[in-house]
Every structure is written in C-alpha cells, then in structure tokens.
Design an enzyme around this catalytic site. Structure first.
Site, PDB file in Angstrom:
ATOM      1  N   LYS A 280       0.841  -1.209   0.000  1.00  0.00           N
ATOM      2  CA  LYS A 280       0.000   0.000   0.000  1.00  0.00           C
ATOM      3  C   LYS A 280       0.878   1.262   0.000  1.00  0.00           C
ATOM      4  O   LYS A 280       2.095   1.166   0.249  1.00  0.00           O
ATOM      5  CB  LYS A 280      -0.893  -0.024   1.241  1.00  0.00           C
ATOM      6  CG  LYS A 280      -0.121  -0.059   2.557  1.00  0.00           C
ATOM      7  CD  LYS A 280      -0.993  -0.516   3.725  1.00  0.00           C
ATOM      8  CE  LYS A 280      -0.179  -0.554   5.005  1.00  0.00           C
ATOM      9  NZ  LYS A 280      -0.924  -1.147   6.128  1.00  0.00           N
TER      10      LYS A 280
ATOM     11  N   TYR B 131      16.833  28.890   9.280  1.00  0.00           N
ATOM     12  CA  TYR B 131      15.624  29.561   9.776  1.00  0.00           C
ATOM     13  C   TYR B 131      15.600  29.596  11.303  1.00  0.00           C
ATOM     14  O   TYR B 131      15.904  28.595  11.956  1.00  0.00           O
ATOM     15  CB  TYR B 131      14.359  28.856   9.265  1.00  0.00           C
ATOM     16  CG  TYR B 131      14.071  29.137   7.813  1.00  0.00           C
ATOM     17  CD1 TYR B 131      13.815  30.430   7.357  1.00  0.00           C
ATOM     18  CD2 TYR B 131      14.065  28.102   6.883  1.00  0.00           C
ATOM     19  CE1 TYR B 131      13.558  30.681   6.015  1.00  0.00           C
ATOM     20  CE2 TYR B 131      13.803  28.335   5.540  1.00  0.00           C
ATOM     21  CZ  TYR B 131      13.557  29.630   5.119  1.00  0.00           C
ATOM     22  OH  TYR B 131      13.304  29.883   3.800  1.00  0.00           O
TER      23      TYR B 131
HETATM   24  C1  PLP Z   1      -0.103  -2.129   6.774  1.00  0.00           C
HETATM   25  C2  PLP Z   1      -0.655  -3.417   7.222  1.00  0.00           C
HETATM   26  C3  PLP Z   1       0.172  -4.559   7.356  1.00  0.00           C
HETATM   27  C4  PLP Z   1       1.678  -4.494   7.214  1.00  0.00           C
HETATM   28  O1  PLP Z   1       2.238  -3.949   8.385  1.00  0.00           O
HETATM   29  P1  PLP Z   1       3.823  -3.838   8.622  1.00  0.00           P
HETATM   30  O2  PLP Z   1       3.961  -3.344  10.008  1.00  0.00           O
HETATM   31  O3  PLP Z   1       4.308  -2.826   7.620  1.00  0.00           O
HETATM   32  O4  PLP Z   1       4.380  -5.180   8.377  1.00  0.00           O
HETATM   33  C5  PLP Z   1      -0.438  -5.761   7.643  1.00  0.00           C
HETATM   34  N1  PLP Z   1      -1.773  -5.857   7.823  1.00  0.00           N
HETATM   35  C6  PLP Z   1      -2.589  -4.783   7.737  1.00  0.00           C
HETATM   36  C7  PLP Z   1      -4.051  -4.940   7.961  1.00  0.00           C
HETATM   37  C8  PLP Z   1      -2.062  -3.525   7.453  1.00  0.00           C
HETATM   38  O5  PLP Z   1      -2.870  -2.468   7.382  1.00  0.00           O
END
Ligand code: PLP
Length: 360
Positions: A35, A255
């Site tokens: 994702k 800054y």
């Molecule tokens: C993002 C996500 C994962 C992966 O998590 P990591 O900590 O990056 O391994 C697994 N399951 C679900 C439902 C997620 O939303």
C-alpha cells in the site's frame, strides 16, 4: 537528464527480504503489503520485484486496480474493502479480494444483485478498535457472509495487531487468543501477522502472513535496525553538496537561527529538504553521510536545503555525494532523530525525488 536528488530502489534487497520472511514463516503463504505506493518505493516496481508471490495487499481499491491494469495476476486483497456498491462492482470486475469489516458492507453484499461472488476476508477487531467486527458481532457477521450468495465460500478470516512491536505486550497475546478462539472451527484460511508478528510472535504465523515494512528492509521495532534482523535496506536516498563555506563563532545557521556556531566551522549546504520528504523534525546532530562518512546536521531543515558541519571533512567540496539514509546509514536512526518512525519517512518521499531501480 540527471536529477540532484534520487532514491535508489534495490530490487535484489526486496527479494532477499522476501526470502527472510519465508525463513521466519516457512509454513505460511505470503501476502506482501505494498500500500501507499509500496511504502514510497514505487507500487509497480515493487510488485514486479515480487514475482511468484502468493498474494499482495493494498489499502484501497484504486491501488489494486492500478496493479491489475499493470497485469499483476496474483491474489490481491484490498484491506479497507468497499464502502458502496460501485466499489464492490470494481472489486468483482478486477477480481480483487475484499476485507469485510463492517455491518454496512454486509448490507451492501446482501442487496447486491449481480450473481458474481466476491472473495472476502472477514476481519475481527481483536482489540485495536479500528476496523473489524467485535468478538460479540463476529459470529453473526460470519453467518451472514456464509449465507450470502454473492460471497465465495469458505470465507477467509483475519485480524490485525495493535502493539506487536512491543515484544512484551500482553495485548498481543490476548489478540492471538481471542482470534484463535473465535475462528478455530471455521474452514477458511486465517491471517494475523504483520512484520512485527512474523519476527517476534511465532504463535501468530497462521495460513497467511502480511509483511509490509520488513520487505523494505526496515525494522518494525524501535530497539532494532533492519540490518540486525538480517534484512537489507531497499531505499537509499542521495543528493549532493552544493556549497561549502567557513562561518564564524556566533553565526546562527538556518531559519530561526536555532543552531549557533561556537567556533570557526566548515559548513556544508546540501540539496535536500522537507520538499523531498526529508523530515523537518530532524534535530541538529542527526547523522548525514558525506562521501560515505558521518557528519552532523546543524540548524533547521528547510524546503530544499539542509546544512551540515563538515569540520571532520576538510576535503569535501560542492558536488560531493551525500546520503540521507539507506546504504551505510539506517533509516531507523533518522526516524529516531526526528521523533518519528521509518514508515512515515518512507511514505513521505515526494514526487520531486527520482526513483532509480538497481538490482545489486
Ligand atoms: C499495513 C498493514 C500490514 C503491514 O504492516 P507492517 O507493520 O508494515 O508489516 C499488515 N496488515 C494490515 C491490515 C495492514 O494495514
């Protein structure tokens, strides 16, 4: 055209990390979580590097459709599922699996008139209080899916950890127990573990594991770096030095003048900033590699520029290579210096940064 700032994406490291997941979970199928543009590494590039994977997970329907349009054939699960009938249509049209986590989704599925059953993962909320049915609602939700002609049988079953990055968490033990109690008599495939579960909670390795961050070579735990867990970093972020100058005691840099020079100092100006996704919260002292050697960041991070103290590098000059994280400098260390986690930094790399695939 060359761009100043570029991130190398090491696809061989993705394969190495995938092999590590297989070592940790030899009896599970793997649903690679890509994702958010593959955690900032490039959705399609990462999908292609995962040839032969059992499944892929993304958060949203549009991410999954991009993968199908790019001819990705494996099972793809949409972790947030659908919220309306047109989205359910798309899931079916593109042969995507949907997580079912709410009563509203059950209502839509039962009213749906096309006779093309969809594959589902029924999600239990085992304690995170985000998506999923509570233990009280779960059995009746399962029965509704089981009776629904628009749903392929058997339904798969999943839950998600809230605190698996804490190796001593009683919450995680409790979540595993609640899930196992509720689903043990059901036929469908089961899935619990994210990266932290895969590495630290062997009881959570069920039919499918869902690694995200570890595929990118990064540790889900605050106390460890990915390299220490046998992982290889996939992304390395690079730029160059664009100016070198001497500043005097009392000179304030950047800054708001948050860093004031106490002695005559060789200051380097580096072409990277929060406009590229370098975290603005990175404090003075955050390590930066100039020609492969560590120097400290000084002063505020600005949009296009950071400044570093080059006292230890008298020969450095404009044009020299600078690395912000990746090879030789763990992103976990940068995240700690910026009071954040590697996930946000990786996802925050902006479009101005060119992603360059490498295979070694
Ligand atoms: C993002 C996500 C994962 C992966 O998590 P990591 O900590 O990056 O391994 C697994 N399951 C679900 C439902 C997620 O939303």
């Amino acid at each position: 055209m060359t761009s100043t700032v570029y991130a190398t994406i090491n696809l061989a490291a993705v394969k190495h990390n995938l092999a590590k997941v297989r070592e940790y979970a030899p009896n599970s199928k793997i649903m690679a979580v890509i994702k958010a543009n593959g955690y900032g590494h490039g959705l399609l590039q990462i999908a292609n590097a995962l040839q032969g994977i059992d499944g892929i997970a993304v958060a949203r329907v549009d991410e999954a459709v991009l993968l199908r349009k790019a001819k990705v054939k494996c099972r793809i699960t949409v972790l947030e599922g659908f919220v309306c009938e047109p989205e359910l249509n798309e899931l079916i049209q593109y042969k995507l699996d949907s997580v079912v986590h709410s009563i509203g989704q059950l209502d839509i599925l039962e009213k749906y008139s096309e006779q093309k059953p969809v594959s589902t993962w029924l999600k239990l909320d085992s304690g995170m209080n985000r998506l999923g049915f509570t233990p009280d609602e779960f059995v009746s939700a399962y029965q509704r899916l089981q009776r629904c002609p628009n749903v392929k049988q058997p339904v798969s079953l999943m839950t998600h950890f809230s605190s698996a990055d804490d190796k001593n968490s009683d919450v995680t033990k409790q979540q595993i127990k609640i899930f196992n109690q509720l689903v043990s008599s059901y036929l469908g495939e089961k899935s619990i573990a994210n990266s932290a579960g895969i590495i630290a909670w062997p009881d959570s390795l069920s039919d499918w594991v869902r690694p995200g961050i570890m595929l990118y070579g990064v540790s889900p735990f605050y106390e460890y770096h990915g390299v220490g867990l046998g992982l290889q970093p996939v992304m390395s972020l690079h730029t160059r030095l664009i100016s070198v100058k001497m500043i005097k005691p009392g000179d304030a840099v950047g800054y708001s003048g948050t860093w004031v020079c106490s002695k005559e100092t060789r200051l380097g100006v580096v072409a990277i900033g929060y406009g590229d996704g370098y975290p603005r919260a990175a404090k003075s002292g955050t390590p930066v590699l100039v020609n492969g050697k560590r120097v400290p960041l000084v002063g505020r991070v600005s949009m296009d520029i950071i400044t570093v103290d080059l006292s230890s590098q008298p020969d450095s000059k404009p044009g020299d290579k600078v690395t912000l994280w990746g090879d030789g400098l763990a992103i976990e260390e940068i995240a700690a210096a910026a009071d954040t986690i590697p996930y946000t930094i990786l996802c925050g790399v902006t479009q101005r940064v060119r992603l360059e695939n490498v295979t070694a």
